[in-house]
Design an enzyme around this catalytic site. Structure first.
Site, mmCIF file in Angstrom:
data_model
loop_
_atom_site.group_PDB
_atom_site.id
_atom_site.type_symbol
_atom_site.label_atom_id
_atom_site.label_comp_id
_atom_site.label_asym_id
_atom_site.label_seq_id
_atom_site.Cartn_x
_atom_site.Cartn_y
_atom_site.Cartn_z
ATOM 1 N N TYR A 48 0.600 19.998 42.361
ATOM 2 C CA TYR A 48 0.391 20.068 43.817
ATOM 3 C C TYR A 48 1.726 20.493 44.443
ATOM 4 C CZ TYR A 48 -3.868 17.251 43.189
ATOM 5 O OH TYR A 48 -5.106 16.790 42.809
ATOM 6 N N HIS B 150 -6.309 13.713 31.232
ATOM 7 C CA HIS B 150 -4.968 13.852 31.804
ATOM 8 C C HIS B 150 -4.346 12.476 32.065
ATOM 9 C CE1 HIS B 150 -5.139 18.250 33.475
ATOM 10 N NE2 HIS B 150 -5.526 18.159 32.216
ATOM 11 N N LYS C 289 -11.193 13.508 45.876
ATOM 12 C CA LYS C 289 -11.968 12.274 46.034
ATOM 13 C C LYS C 289 -13.460 12.477 46.314
ATOM 14 C CE LYS C 289 -8.724 9.570 45.110
ATOM 15 N NZ LYS C 289 -8.718 9.285 43.683
ATOM 16 N N PRO D 27 -10.236 18.257 50.122
ATOM 17 C CA PRO D 27 -10.175 18.170 48.661
ATOM 18 C C PRO D 27 -8.834 17.699 48.080
ATOM 19 C CG PRO D 27 -10.304 20.464 49.373
ATOM 20 C CD PRO D 27 -10.489 19.627 50.591
ATOM 21 N N TYR E 224 -4.565 7.827 43.572
ATOM 22 C CA TYR E 224 -5.027 9.037 42.867
ATOM 23 C C TYR E 224 -5.988 8.657 41.738
ATOM 24 C CZ TYR E 224 -4.605 13.806 41.035
ATOM 25 O OH TYR E 224 -4.860 15.101 40.628
#
Ligand code: RFL
Ligand code: PHB
Length: 388
Positions: A197, A73, A293, A289, A380
């Site tokens: 998200y 991704h 990480k 979550p 991220y």
């Protein structure tokens, strides 16, 4: 009495990855796991790997299937206020991410380390971690003793390693969040090619995936919610309510193959070394979550400890080993901060509209601002390691 150089407690991703890296460098180790192998491999957990984690797994010689079957991704979407914005992680950081289920990684590691693991080792006890490294366990009713130079505590949040340390030697930092995540795994194509998200007034939602034909979806739920109260239809309806219309149009529903509720917690133990005992991964720290990480932090602890152990056993140099706790914690605290912040940004904490408006304002700023987007993407993708 068995003898080895490093005795590893726990055969989750931390324990098996460490054992695999050590074995490749000629360091002798033995892994003691309480559960049977099929049980460990059936646990549905993480799904998203940072590229440094991918490289470590590849360097351990267990990355072949992961690199073949994993989905690369370049970014992810933030959905809020009825719209969405893509964070171009690759463009902003140069780093990709990989979608590859923890259960698949667990199988690959299990195959590679089969002859070093004692599965179903009952009542594992640390007999001594100060003057020597002695661990014992029950196998088929017989107590076995292992003598090593070091112990790696890779036995997760509920394990015995952290619990074996006298209370006056540990500081534990904790934040418990007032909600959980209800997760569903289903053999339906993901609604989007990257992760989504979503911040919504009804609560957070996450659209993740395991493959082109398997989706993993989560919704924020009450802490005392019960999975039995969520039949599939109720779950799909609630997920759809929390997403902008253009995603809902692509949502494919199907029967769930796994459904579970996980509480959210931030937790850090300091230090991460006690004489001959090192705490690694979830045994030392837990993150919520949001941002994925947990497994990545476990892998980064393993990387730092592996470097230290190899330097010690191969070159009799214990400088890196002495720095384990401080090197690992510097990355742990940064990921703990990011996971806390991302959780705070995306979830409903109550009814107050003030906090909700601030979340949307911050998401809007992240979307508009090069600095905001870059900060999000850097964290991220995974922050750099402290120098040795
Ligand atoms: P684990 O995986 O808990 O493994 C510990 C092992 O130790 C064994 N054990 C013992 N063995 C012997 N004697 C004892 N007394 C023992 N007590 C325990 C256990 O049986 C087990 O086999 O810890 P480890 O290896 O440190 O790995 C940590 C990761 O599993 C964890 O951080 C991630 O799953 C967290 N996580 C995620 N992390 C990510 O990086 N990306 C994600 O996308 C992501 N998603 C998630 C997640 C965790 C979740 N849940 C359910 C907690 C999604 C969810 C829903
Ligand atoms: C998952 O696929 O399980 C997952 C992905 C990203 C997250 C958390 C969980 O932030």
């Amino acid at each position: 009495m068995k003898k080895t150089q490093v005795v590893i407690i726990g055969a989750g991703p931390s324990g098996l990855l460490l054992s695999q890296l050590l074995a490749r460098d000629g360091v002798d180790c033995l892994v003691l796991e309480r559960q049977a192998r099929p049980y460990v491999e059936a646990r549905i957990r993480a799904g998203l790997l940072e590229w440094t984690t991918v490289e470590l797994i590849r360097d351990a010689g267990v990355g072949e299937r992961m690199l073949r079957e994993g989905l690369v991704h370049d970014g992810f979407d933030l959905a809020f206020d009825g719209r969405s914005h893509r964070i171009d992680v690759k463009g902003l950081t140069g780093k990709n991410l990989l979608v590859y289920g923890q259960s698949e990684l667990q199988k690959d590691l299990g195959d590679a380390s089969a002859d070093r693991v004692v599965w179903e080792a009952a009542d594992v006890r640390i007999e001594d971690f100060t003057h020597a490294a002695h661990v014992s366990y029950l196998k088929d009713g017989v107590r076995e003793v292992v003598e090593a130079e070091y112990i790696a505590g890779c036995d997760g949040y509920h394990g015995i390693c952290r619990a074996s340390i006298p209370r006056d030697r540990v500081v534990e930092h904790e934040r418990v969040y007032p909600f959980g995540w209800l997760g569903v795994l289903a053999d339906v194509p993901p609604l989007h090619h990257e992760l989504v998200y979503a911040n919504h007034e009804r609560g957070f939602a996450l659209c993740s995936q395991r493959s082109a034909t398997r989706s993993r979806y989560y919704i924020q739920c009450a802490l005392n919610d019960q999975v039995e109260k969520w039949d599939d239809d109720r779950f799909w309806d609630e997920l759809a309510r929390r997403l902008p219309a253009d995603y809902v149009a692509k949502l494919v529903r199907g029967p769930s193959i796994e459904k579970s509720i996980a509480p959210l917690r931030s937790f850090v133990t300091e230090p991460m070394r006690f004489d001959r005992l090192f705490l690694v991964g979830d045994a030392a720290h837990i993150v919520p979550p949001t941002g994925a990480k947990g497994l990545n932090l476990a892998a980064s602890d393993v990387r730092v400890l592996h470097e230290g152990l190899v330097d010690y056993f191969r070159r009799q140099n214990d400088t890196l080993l002495a720095a384990y706790s401080s090197r690992a914690l510097s990355r742990v605290w940064k990921a703990t901060r990011f996971s806390w912040w991302f959780t705070t940004l995306m979830h409903r904490f109550g009814d107050e509209t003030f906090a909700q408006r601030l979340q949307v304002a911050e998401l809007d700023w992240i979307a508009q601002s090069a600095a905001g987007s870059a900060a999000m993407a850097e964290n991220y993708a995974g922050l750099p390691f402290a120098a040795g």
